[in-house]
Scaffold this motif. Sequence first.
Motif, PDB file in Angstrom:
ATOM      1  N   UNK A  33      17.407  61.417  21.207  1.00  0.00           N
ATOM      2  CA  UNK A  33      18.606  60.727  21.935  1.00  0.00           C
ATOM      3  C   UNK A  33      18.527  61.030  23.265  1.00  0.00           C
ATOM      4  N   UNK A  34      18.368  59.914  24.162  1.00  0.00           N
ATOM      5  CA  UNK A  34      18.384  60.225  25.524  1.00  0.00           C
ATOM      6  C   UNK A  34      19.801  60.829  26.164  1.00  0.00           C
ATOM      7  N   UNK A  35      20.931  60.716  25.336  1.00  0.00           N
ATOM      8  CA  UNK A  35      22.300  61.392  25.923  1.00  0.00           C
ATOM      9  C   UNK A  35      22.401  62.829  25.468  1.00  0.00           C
ATOM     10  N   UNK A  36      21.323  63.540  24.904  1.00  0.00           N
ATOM     11  CA  UNK A  36      21.162  64.757  24.687  1.00  0.00           C
ATOM     12  C   UNK A  36      20.410  65.399  25.604  1.00  0.00           C
ATOM     13  N   UNK A  37      20.961  65.990  26.584  1.00  0.00           N
ATOM     14  CA  UNK A  37      20.017  66.461  27.946  1.00  0.00           C
ATOM     15  C   UNK A  37      20.599  67.642  28.315  1.00  0.00           C
ATOM     16  N   UNK A  38      19.814  68.592  29.056  1.00  0.00           N
ATOM     17  CA  UNK A  38      20.316  69.520  29.681  1.00  0.00           C
ATOM     18  C   UNK A  38      21.310  69.345  31.079  1.00  0.00           C
ATOM     19  N   UNK A  39      22.058  70.133  31.334  1.00  0.00           N
ATOM     20  CA  UNK A  39      22.759  70.060  32.451  1.00  0.00           C
ATOM     21  C   UNK A  39      22.297  69.495  33.753  1.00  0.00           C
ATOM     22  N   UNK A  40      20.956  69.865  34.224  1.00  0.00           N
ATOM     23  CA  UNK A  40      20.387  69.409  35.270  1.00  0.00           C
ATOM     24  C   UNK A  40      20.054  67.888  35.137  1.00  0.00           C
ATOM     25  N   UNK A  41      20.095  67.492  34.211  1.00  0.00           N
ATOM     26  CA  UNK A  41      19.874  65.928  34.234  1.00  0.00           C
ATOM     27  C   UNK A  41      20.937  65.147  34.329  1.00  0.00           C
ATOM     28  N   UNK A  42      20.751  63.895  34.923  1.00  0.00           N
ATOM     29  CA  UNK A  42      21.795  63.153  35.018  1.00  0.00           C
ATOM     30  C   UNK A  42      21.707  61.815  34.092  1.00  0.00           C
ATOM     31  N   UNK A  43      20.568  61.679  33.496  1.00  0.00           N
ATOM     32  CA  UNK A  43      20.359  60.546  32.755  1.00  0.00           C
ATOM     33  C   UNK A  43      18.680  60.585  32.365  1.00  0.00           C
ATOM     34  N   UNK A  44      18.481  59.955  31.244  1.00  0.00           N
ATOM     35  CA  UNK A  44      17.173  60.004  30.667  1.00  0.00           C
ATOM     36  C   UNK A  44      17.138  58.310  30.086  1.00  0.00           C
ATOM     37  N   UNK A  45      16.023  57.793  30.364  1.00  0.00           N
ATOM     38  CA  UNK A  45      15.525  56.243  30.176  1.00  0.00           C
ATOM     39  C   UNK A  45      15.493  56.256  28.656  1.00  0.00           C
ATOM     40  N   UNK A  46      16.193  55.008  28.129  1.00  0.00           N
ATOM     41  CA  UNK A  46      16.141  54.431  26.691  1.00  0.00           C
ATOM     42  C   UNK A  46      15.027  53.716  26.484  1.00  0.00           C
ATOM     43  N   UNK A  47      14.326  53.485  27.379  1.00  0.00           N
ATOM     44  CA  UNK A  47      13.408  52.086  27.386  1.00  0.00           C
ATOM     45  C   UNK A  47      11.752  52.566  26.708  1.00  0.00           C
ATOM     46  N   UNK A  48      11.389  53.648  27.051  1.00  0.00           N
ATOM     47  CA  UNK A  48      10.074  54.252  26.656  1.00  0.00           C
ATOM     48  C   UNK A  48       9.620  55.489  26.728  1.00  0.00           C
ATOM     49  N   UNK A  49       8.539  56.107  26.124  1.00  0.00           N
ATOM     50  CA  UNK A  49       8.165  57.229  26.073  1.00  0.00           C
ATOM     51  C   UNK A  49       6.776  57.558  25.669  1.00  0.00           C
ATOM     52  N   UNK A  50       6.180  58.718  26.002  1.00  0.00           N
ATOM     53  CA  UNK A  50       4.811  59.016  25.634  1.00  0.00           C
ATOM     54  C   UNK A  50       5.135  60.220  24.721  1.00  0.00           C
ATOM     55  N   UNK A  51       3.898  60.336  23.802  1.00  0.00           N
ATOM     56  CA  UNK A  51       3.919  61.569  22.865  1.00  0.00           C
ATOM     57  C   UNK A  51       2.613  62.241  23.520  1.00  0.00           C
ATOM     58  N   UNK A  52       2.558  63.420  23.874  1.00  0.00           N
ATOM     59  CA  UNK A  52       1.261  64.352  24.249  1.00  0.00           C
ATOM     60  C   UNK A  52       1.181  65.370  23.264  1.00  0.00           C
ATOM     61  N   UNK A  53       0.030  65.859  22.815  1.00  0.00           N
ATOM     62  CA  UNK A  53      -0.225  66.966  22.059  1.00  0.00           C
ATOM     63  C   UNK A  53      -1.470  67.571  22.843  1.00  0.00           C
ATOM     64  N   UNK A  54      -1.268  69.147  23.244  1.00  0.00           N
ATOM     65  CA  UNK A  54      -2.102  69.865  23.647  1.00  0.00           C
ATOM     66  C   UNK A  54      -1.805  71.246  23.857  1.00  0.00           C
ATOM     67  N   UNK A  55      -2.559  72.271  23.972  1.00  0.00           N
ATOM     68  CA  UNK A  55      -1.989  73.561  23.940  1.00  0.00           C
ATOM     69  C   UNK A  55      -2.463  74.480  25.222  1.00  0.00           C
ATOM     70  N   UNK A  56      -3.032  73.626  26.388  1.00  0.00           N
ATOM     71  CA  UNK A  56      -3.320  74.045  27.699  1.00  0.00           C
ATOM     72  C   UNK A  56      -2.457  73.675  28.459  1.00  0.00           C
TER      73      UNK A  56
END
Length: 383
Positions: free
Chosen positions: A187-210
């Motif tokens: 949910x873009x509305x669930x964000x830490x206090x440092x953030x003013x907003x998060x987009x609701x249009x697109x996202x990426x999923x990245x997996x890796x341990x480095x």
Amino acid sequence: MKNLFHISFFLFGVLGHAQTALYNSGNIRIHDQGQLGFHTDLINDAAFDENQGLAGFYGNDQIYVSGAFAPTFYDMEIANPTGVLLQTGINNLNNTNFVVGDFLTVRNQSDVYYNFLQNAFYVGDSDISQVDGYAAVTQQANFTFPIGDGVQLRPLILQSESENPLAKCAYFFENPGNPTSIDDSFDPSIASRELGGVTGVEFWRLEGNIPSIVSISWNERSNIAALTEEVANLMVVGWSKAEKQWVPLGPTAGVGELTSGFASSESFIPDDYEAITFGTLDVPEDFLDLENYIVSANGDGINDILMIPELLELSPNNHLKIYNRFGSLVFEQENYTDQFKGYSNVSNFVIDREQGLPADVYFYIVTMDDLGLDFQGFLYLTR
């Protein structure tokens, strides 16, 4: 002759069960300089990993790749507008040539992917030819994933501290709070206090341990104007698995304009986050705009070199970085005077480096250390 007989035998056997496909149960091999064109499905139920030469996927009907084993090809090519659907993965040892059509994977099955092995690379990725789903990289530290949604190429640039045993990534042109292709939601509305907003249009999923730095870009379809009016306020954010909310992965500011630009993260471990996208800082970072410049690197003595008068006059101690439209660093110079002439000077994936950077729009960031100021602008390179 033995190999040809073997292939035709299993073709007959599969066709006899009303399924047009090439069925591999062993003993098929592409030799050096050999070429194998797939115009039908591939069912791979045996090791198919000692190949050289070229394997291509052609025709106008969608091709399926399935079976118990992921085939490993040396050079690969796709020229099929309806694409190749991977129900098992494919490994690439050397080069992939994207001509037309996509390698497709199911986005809720990240264990099936198009895998670029240690020395593998690609050419020709575009809006009409990409990996529509999950692409992966093995034993490489720096890589640009040629991914998108089948309509637009939306790459993610990965710069890791060391070689990745395996890293994989997919792009989603979906609201992270209500995605249609996966069961999870962020949910873009669930964000830490440092953030003013998060987009609701697109996202990426990245997996890796480095530990890695990523760069992602936006375009008109990203609708960044709905998120902020200040590009410099943009940053990369991630959905934290531990905190169950969006958190900053910056604080690197966005570069560009509302219709086109990019942002880069600081180093983080991808496996600690479910998704990555754009967010804004609650308190904007101030960037001042310099002029937009034209460099016509054609040797006619007019605008052949990037000249920024403010640097020479106000801040000899400076740091210039130039990025392409996808956020990949192509030029870097401390104490810049007149070094940029249309050529890259950093280690990256620039093809035909000796021919110079392609004509395009680039972004630049200047840090004036003498003044403690940061500036940004556009650079138009022509030839």
